[in-house]
Each structure stands twice: as structure tokens, then as C-alpha cells.
Write a protein that holds these residues in place. Structure first.
Motif, PDB file in Angstrom:
ATOM      1  N   ARG A   1       0.757  -1.156  -0.046  1.00  0.00           N
ATOM      2  CA  ARG A   1      -0.040  -0.141   0.285  1.00  0.00           C
ATOM      3  C   ARG A   1       0.738   1.052   0.114  1.00  0.00           C
ATOM      4  N   TRP A   2       2.025   1.162   0.914  1.00  0.00           N
ATOM      5  CA  TRP A   2       2.924   2.177   0.912  1.00  0.00           C
ATOM      6  C   TRP A   2       3.708   2.604  -0.691  1.00  0.00           C
ATOM      7  N   MET A   3       4.052   1.378  -1.183  1.00  0.00           N
ATOM      8  CA  MET A   3       4.727   1.591  -2.354  1.00  0.00           C
ATOM      9  C   MET A   3       3.711   2.203  -3.193  1.00  0.00           C
ATOM     10  N   HIS A   4       2.400   1.405  -3.560  1.00  0.00           N
ATOM     11  CA  HIS A   4       1.186   2.092  -4.350  1.00  0.00           C
ATOM     12  C   HIS A   4       1.061   3.770  -4.353  1.00  0.00           C
ATOM     13  N   LEU A   5       1.133   3.979  -2.961  1.00  0.00           N
ATOM     14  CA  LEU A   5       0.785   5.399  -2.729  1.00  0.00           C
ATOM     15  C   LEU A   5       2.107   6.073  -3.292  1.00  0.00           C
ATOM     16  N   ILE A   6       3.059   5.969  -3.161  1.00  0.00           N
ATOM     17  CA  ILE A   6       4.588   6.541  -3.639  1.00  0.00           C
ATOM     18  C   ILE A   6       4.418   6.718  -4.999  1.00  0.00           C
ATOM     19  N   PHE A   7       4.303   5.413  -5.604  1.00  0.00           N
ATOM     20  CA  PHE A   7       4.367   5.373  -7.326  1.00  0.00           C
ATOM     21  C   PHE A   7       3.245   6.227  -7.774  1.00  0.00           C
ATOM     22  N   GLY A   8       1.882   6.407  -6.889  1.00  0.00           N
ATOM     23  CA  GLY A   8       0.923   6.799  -7.588  1.00  0.00           C
ATOM     24  C   GLY A   8       1.116   8.367  -7.397  1.00  0.00           C
TER      25      GLY A   8
ATOM     26  N   ALA B   1       3.833   9.847  -7.744  1.00  0.00           N
ATOM     27  CA  ALA B   1       4.870  10.249  -8.520  1.00  0.00           C
ATOM     28  C   ALA B   1       4.006  10.316  -9.990  1.00  0.00           C
ATOM     29  N   TRP B   2       3.326   9.582 -10.692  1.00  0.00           N
ATOM     30  CA  TRP B   2       2.546   9.279 -11.593  1.00  0.00           C
ATOM     31  C   TRP B   2       1.620  10.443 -11.889  1.00  0.00           C
TER      32      TRP B   2
ATOM     33  N   GLU C   1       6.718   5.581 -13.506  1.00  0.00           N
ATOM     34  CA  GLU C   1       5.870   5.947 -12.677  1.00  0.00           C
ATOM     35  C   GLU C   1       4.429   5.220 -12.827  1.00  0.00           C
ATOM     36  N   SER C   2       4.016   5.210 -14.061  1.00  0.00           N
ATOM     37  CA  SER C   2       2.840   4.446 -14.379  1.00  0.00           C
ATOM     38  C   SER C   2       3.020   3.192 -14.002  1.00  0.00           C
TER      39      SER C   2
ATOM     40  N   LEU D   1       1.874  -2.120 -11.123  1.00  0.00           N
ATOM     41  CA  LEU D   1       2.138  -3.222 -10.685  1.00  0.00           C
ATOM     42  C   LEU D   1       2.043  -3.494  -9.175  1.00  0.00           C
ATOM     43  N   SER D   2       2.153  -2.339  -8.313  1.00  0.00           N
ATOM     44  CA  SER D   2       2.076  -2.415  -6.839  1.00  0.00           C
ATOM     45  C   SER D   2       0.573  -2.253  -6.527  1.00  0.00           C
ATOM     46  N   GLY D   3      -0.051  -1.792  -7.345  1.00  0.00           N
ATOM     47  CA  GLY D   3      -1.620  -2.011  -6.970  1.00  0.00           C
ATOM     48  C   GLY D   3      -2.179  -3.353  -7.353  1.00  0.00           C
ATOM     49  N   PHE D   4      -1.700  -3.953  -8.521  1.00  0.00           N
ATOM     50  CA  PHE D   4      -2.254  -5.221  -8.630  1.00  0.00           C
ATOM     51  C   PHE D   4      -1.696  -6.338  -7.477  1.00  0.00           C
TER      52      PHE D   4
END
Length: 395
Positions: free
Chosen positions: A14-21, A23-24, A83-84, A89-92
Motif C-alpha cells: 500500500r505504501w509503495m502504491h501510494l508513493i508510485f501513484g 509520482a505518476w 511511474e505509471s 504493478l504495486s496496485g495489482f
């Protein structure tokens, strides 16, 4: 130990998904703003579409955009794509760690549609792939040449998908899958259209050819779609914390209105940044729609007021049978390592303390238990509601 490890996996993903999101979406918003803020300069070179001066962090920046491409490629060209990719990937993986591993609890609701774990997971994955294929075909069809018509048809299909998900998955999973579907479309736009078209233009320049402007036009259309889809996808992703949305019997209607609100807000800022006026009427309509959703969410035809009152003993029996398996100091439900949100309901005092949450999660909506795993009945929900309405008394 396994339950605790899964909890940490959920947190890290969840943390990674938030960070990448961040950035994107941050880069996406910036480039849309930049594109909309370009203006003709008196000294701009031939082939330049517009210019923009920026100031940030104590420094000045000057940016130019070419209508097709510069006369020659620079030695260093920065691409924006990972970023996308990493957001998706983190979300999936987060979807898998929570909704696939815990399919019986979070993905499947036997009251909606009884099915097996792998059947539900297969349906989930297939729907994401099918959704992208349908959208991509629409964009490449003659309809794709009419942006307004394409937007209307796309909106109708997304609403249909939202309704369809509520017919097969739990309410919470249905909302999340709408977000996952939109996110899949957005990332696939980057991976299968925007970046490939940019690579084709670069390859033509390296071959000494003039880039085909149609590549940029196609990529621009998909990028604009991503821009308008951003606010709805964010709403769908955070909605699992608010059962007043997905827990409503017509949650798909709420989500449809939210898509309209998100589109209106983005359109306001796009027009403003393009210098086409400050159209406050778009924000006014969006505000009125939010107010309308507040009133709409109060209406729930499923739950009827209980004739007569309900005692603490009545409520405690229901909580002990339907809630304490998870909401206890030591949960006994498979896959639950600790009481969700720290809510424990083992004593009357704890029940009274969290009465508002019980009312929100299990009475006014059917968010709890997830997937109705403990098979609470409508009558039992009404009894809990009557006890809370009477003041959640302990005597």
C-alpha cells in the motif's frame, strides 16, 4: 506468523502504491498544466507550438513545446513511464495480497453471488483485460475521431462496469475493481499507445525522416483521457474506508455521479490553465452534486425500523456471534491477525464506545462483516440499529 506477515505485506504494498501513484499523478498533472499553459512567444522559433516560463524552488525555467518534434534530437531525452508502470504493478500485487489471498473474506459475497475462490479471481483478472480491450477498440474505431461521443460512450460503459461488479463481487470489492479497471486502462494507455507512439516518432527522426504527426495526436488523446480519469480512480481507491459509498444498495449510482464530479473539476482547471476563462459554474455543479450525494446516501430501502426497542442483551448476542471473531484482542477468524482498526467488541463498554462505527459499518451499510462472512441477517442489523438509536445503553 503468516497472518502477521500478510499484514506487513499489505502495508508495504500500500505504501509503495501510494508513493508510485503520487509520482505518476504528480507528473501527469504537471504536464497537463504545462501543455495548457503554453503561450505563443514573439521570439519563438519555427515549429514551436508554445512557450512557458516557470519559477520554482528559487530558480527560473523556460520550456518550449514543438508542434511535432525538434529539428534534431537532443543527446539526452527524459522519458516518463516507470511511474505509471510501478503504480499499476504495486496496485495489482496489493489487489492480490488482500482480495485474492483473502477472497473468501473480501472478494466474494455469497449473498450477491456464490462462487469459488479461483472462479472469483479468474473473473476479476478477465474483467480488467476485457475492459482495456473494449476501450482500446473504441478509441481505434471511427467513434474515436469524435472526442465528445467517445467520452459519453466511455462513461456509459464505466457505469455499466460499476453496476456489473456489484452483481458478482462484494460491495467493497466492486468499488475497488472499478478503480483497478480505470487504473489498468490508464497504464495500458501509457504502455501500449503513448510510449510506443513516442518511440515511433523518435525512430523516424533517427532515420532522418519527419515524424508522423498522427502519432503525437493519438498519444495526446490517450493522455487527455488519463487526465480526466485521475480523480475518479483516486476516489474508487480510497472508498474502501467509507462504507457510506460502496455499502449503499445503489453504490454504483454514487460512483457514476462521482465520475461526473471528477470530470467537471478537471475540466474547470483545464479550461482555466488554457486561458479560456474561470468557469466557476463547473465547480458549482460539482458542489451541488456532492450535496445531492449526501442526501441520496441517507436513503436505504433495505433497512426498516425495528418495531419496539432492543436491549443490550439482544445486541450483545449478535455481536458475539457475528463480530467478535475478528473484533477481539485475539481474533479467531482465519486471516485476521489483529482487530481491524483496533476495534474490539468483547465487552458492553467496548460496544458502546464503538457504537457509532457499528452503526456506520453494520447497520447503515452492509460493509461489515466483509462479504457477510459470518452471515448476519437483516433482522440482526435492525436490532443493533435499534439498540444504538436508543442510546446504546448498558442497563
Amino acid at each position: 506468523m503468516i497472518d502477521l506477515a500478510l499484514e506487513w505485506l499489505n502495508l508495504v504494498l500500500r505504501w509503495m502504491h501510494l508513493i508510485f501513484g503520487i509520482a505518476w499523478i504528480g507528473s501527469s498533472f504537471f504536464f497537463v498544466w504545462l501543455d495548457n499553459s503554453l503561450r505563443k512567444g514573439i521570439d519563438q522559433q519555427p515549429g514551436v507550438l508554445g512557450q512557458a516560463w516557470l519559477i520554482h524552488g528559487g530558480g527560473f525555467y523556460f520550456t518550449e513545446k514543438y508542434s511535432v518534434a525538434p529539428p534534431q534530437l537532443p543527446k539526452e531525452l527524459h522519458w516518463f513511464k516507470y511511474e505509471s508502470y510501478f503504480t499499476w504493478l504495486s496496485g495489482f500485487f496489493l489487489l492480490g495480497a488482500l482480495y485474492y489471498v483473502g477472497a473468501d473474506l473480501y472478494l466474494i459475497d455469497a449473498k450477491v453471488l456464490p462462487m469459488g475462490r479461483w472462479e472469483a479471481i479468474s473473473l476479476s483478472v478477465a474483467s480488467l483485460v476485457l475492459g482495456w480491450v473494449i476501450y482500446d477498440r473504441l478509441c481505434k474505431s471511427p467513434l474515436g475521431k469524435n472526442d465528445a461521443a467517445l467520452a459519453v460512450v466511455g462513461f456509459v460503459l464505466l457505469v455499466a462496469a460499476a453496476w456489473g461488479y456489484t452483481q458478482v463481487f462484494s460491495a467493497r470489492a466492486a468499488y475497488l475493481h472499478v478503480g483497478a479497471l480505470i487504473g489498468t486502462i490508464m497504464t495500458a494507455n501509457v504502455a501500449h499507445n503513448i510510449i510506443p507512439n513516442q518511440r515511433k516518432a523518435v525512430a523516424q527522426m533517427l532515420a532522418g525522416q519527419v515524424p508522423d504527426p498522427s502519432y503525437g495526436k493519438q498519444a495526446k488523446q490517450r493522455s487527455l483521457h488519463n487526465n480526466y480519469l485521475t480523480l475518479p480512480v483516486l476516489f474508487a481507491m480510497i472508498s474502501n474506508h467509507y462504507p457510506v459509498t460502496y455499502g449503499h444498495p445503489y453504490g454504483w449510482v454514487i460512483l457514476a455521479v462521482v465520475m461526473i464530479i471528477g470530470g467537471l473539476v478537471r475540466h474547470f482547471f483545464n479550461l482555466k490553465n488554457q486561458g479560456r476563462g474561470t468557469r466557476y459554474e463547473f465547480l458549482a455543479v460539482a458542489f451541488l452534486l456532492v450535496v445531492g450525494l449526501v442526501f441520496f446516501s441517507q436513503w436505504d430501502p433495505r433497512h426498516k425500523a425495528l418495531a419496539g426497542g432492543a436491549t443490550l442483551e439482544d445486541a450483545q448476542k449478535i455481536v458475539a456471534a457475528r463480530c467478535v471473531a475478528c473484533h477481539a484482542a485475539r481474533p479467531t477468524f482465519d486471516g485476521i491477525a489483529e482487530a481491524p482498526k483496533g476495534v474490539m467488541l468483547e465487552t458492553p463498554e467496548q460496544m458502546r464506545r464503538f457504537a457509532a462505527l457499528i452503526n456506520q459499518q453494520a447497520v447503515r451499510s452492509e460493509a461489515m462483516p466483509p462479504g457477510n462472512a459470518t452471515e448476519i441477517t437483516d433482522e440482526e442489523r435492525a436490532i443493533l440499529g435499534a439498540w444504538i438509536a436508543a442510546g446504546a445503553k448498558l442497563d
